[in-house]
Motif scaffolding. Structure first.
Motif, short mmCIF file in Angstrom:
data_model
loop_
_atom_site.label_atom_id
_atom_site.label_comp_id
_atom_site.label_asym_id
_atom_site.label_seq_id
_atom_site.Cartn_x
_atom_site.Cartn_y
_atom_site.Cartn_z
N ASN A 93 0.88 -1.17 0.00
CA ASN A 93 0.00 0.00 0.00
C ASN A 93 0.92 1.21 0.00
OD1 ASN A 93 0.81 0.54 2.74
ND2 ASN A 93 -0.62 -1.06 3.37
N GLY A 94 0.33 2.40 0.20
CA GLY A 94 1.13 3.62 0.10
C GLY A 94 2.19 3.80 1.18
N ALA A 95 2.16 2.93 2.19
CA ALA A 95 3.19 3.01 3.23
C ALA A 95 4.48 2.31 2.78
CB ALA A 95 2.68 2.39 4.53
N ASP A 96 4.39 1.49 1.75
CA ASP A 96 5.60 0.87 1.18
C ASP A 96 6.20 1.83 0.16
OD1 ASP A 96 5.55 -1.40 2.70
OD2 ASP A 96 4.85 -2.74 1.12
N TYR A 97 7.49 1.81 0.03
CA TYR A 97 8.16 2.79 -0.84
C TYR A 97 9.56 2.29 -1.18
CZ TYR A 97 10.84 4.01 3.33
OH TYR A 97 11.68 3.95 4.42
N VAL A 98 10.21 3.02 -2.09
CA VAL A 98 11.66 2.84 -2.26
C VAL A 98 12.29 4.23 -2.28
CG1 VAL A 98 11.56 2.66 -4.81
CG2 VAL A 98 13.52 1.72 -3.57
N GLY A 99 13.34 4.39 -1.50
CA GLY A 99 14.02 5.68 -1.39
C GLY A 99 14.89 5.98 -2.61
N TRP A 100 15.54 7.14 -2.58
CA TRP A 100 16.37 7.58 -3.71
C TRP A 100 17.51 6.61 -3.96
CZ3 TRP A 100 14.49 10.93 -6.86
CH2 TRP A 100 13.62 11.94 -6.40
#
Ligand SMILES: [Mn+2]
Length: 197
Positions: free
Chosen positions: A101-108
């Motif tokens: 969901n939107g709490a998962d991500y990948v940083g720069w």
């Protein structure tokens, strides 16, 4: 913000019905591993789930060997064949990311592991929830963002990793999952290491 010349996005590479079918099969069949990893004795939690698939003999350290190498599933093979035929290029591996969901991500970051060679050509497919793909130039203040909808094929030209960082930021409004397949061509590790040591 505008697109950079080293990125190209192709909408509807898969149509909506195909996307739904593929997303749900991947979600249910990928046998997602735990996202808690131990590196140098310390545990960290990856903010997404990942699997890594490659041709026999292809090894990829991927930031400290976090991921086991799996075989291609029939579904991933079919998708690879379609992408390869469209791009007239052959890939030997795919990194599969599930943003639950939107709490998962990948940083720069840049996809610039040594095994990918000097200038990797990478094709990235999105299924499921729409997320933002942001990029910023490593040296100038240029930046931009592309909205990646289900079924979009994003092509990262070889120079993209060299000049730009990218990320998929947190997006708390997103409640659905997104599965992203990034097809890569890994250079055999032995030849890479013999060059560098
Ligand atoms: Mn990346």
């Amino acid at each position: 913000m505008e697109c950079c010349p080293e990125l190209e996005s192709i909408a509807d590479f898969y149509d909506a019905a195909e996307c739904e079918r593929i997303y749900s099969r991947l979600l249910n069949e990928q046998n997602w591993p735990d996202n808690r990893y131990v590196v140098s004795g310390r545990q960290f939690i990856l903010p997404r789930l990942q699997t890594w698939h490659a041709d026999p003999g292809i090894r990829y350290s991927y930031k400290n060997n976090l991921l086991e190498t799996r075989a291609w599933t029939p579904l991933l093979s079919d998708i690879r064949a379609k992408v390869e035929s469209f791009l007239n290029y052959s890939f030997n591996s795919v990194l599969v990311n599930l943003y639950r969901n939107g709490a998962d991500y990948v940083g720069w970051h840049a996809d610039n592991e040594r095994e990918l060679g000097e200038k990797p050509f990478i094709a990235s497919l999105t299924f499921g929830a729409e997320r933002q793909f942001e990029f910023r130039h490593k040296k100038s203040s240029a930046s931009g963002r592309i909205s990646l909808q289900s079924g979009t094929l994003l092509i990262m030209q070889p120079n993209f990793q060299h000049h730009w960082l990218h990320s998929v930021p947190l997006d708390t409004g997103v409640t659905e999952g997104r599965i992203n397949l990034t097809f890569r061509k890994v250079v055999p590790v032995d030849s890479v290491f013999s060059e560098s040591f």
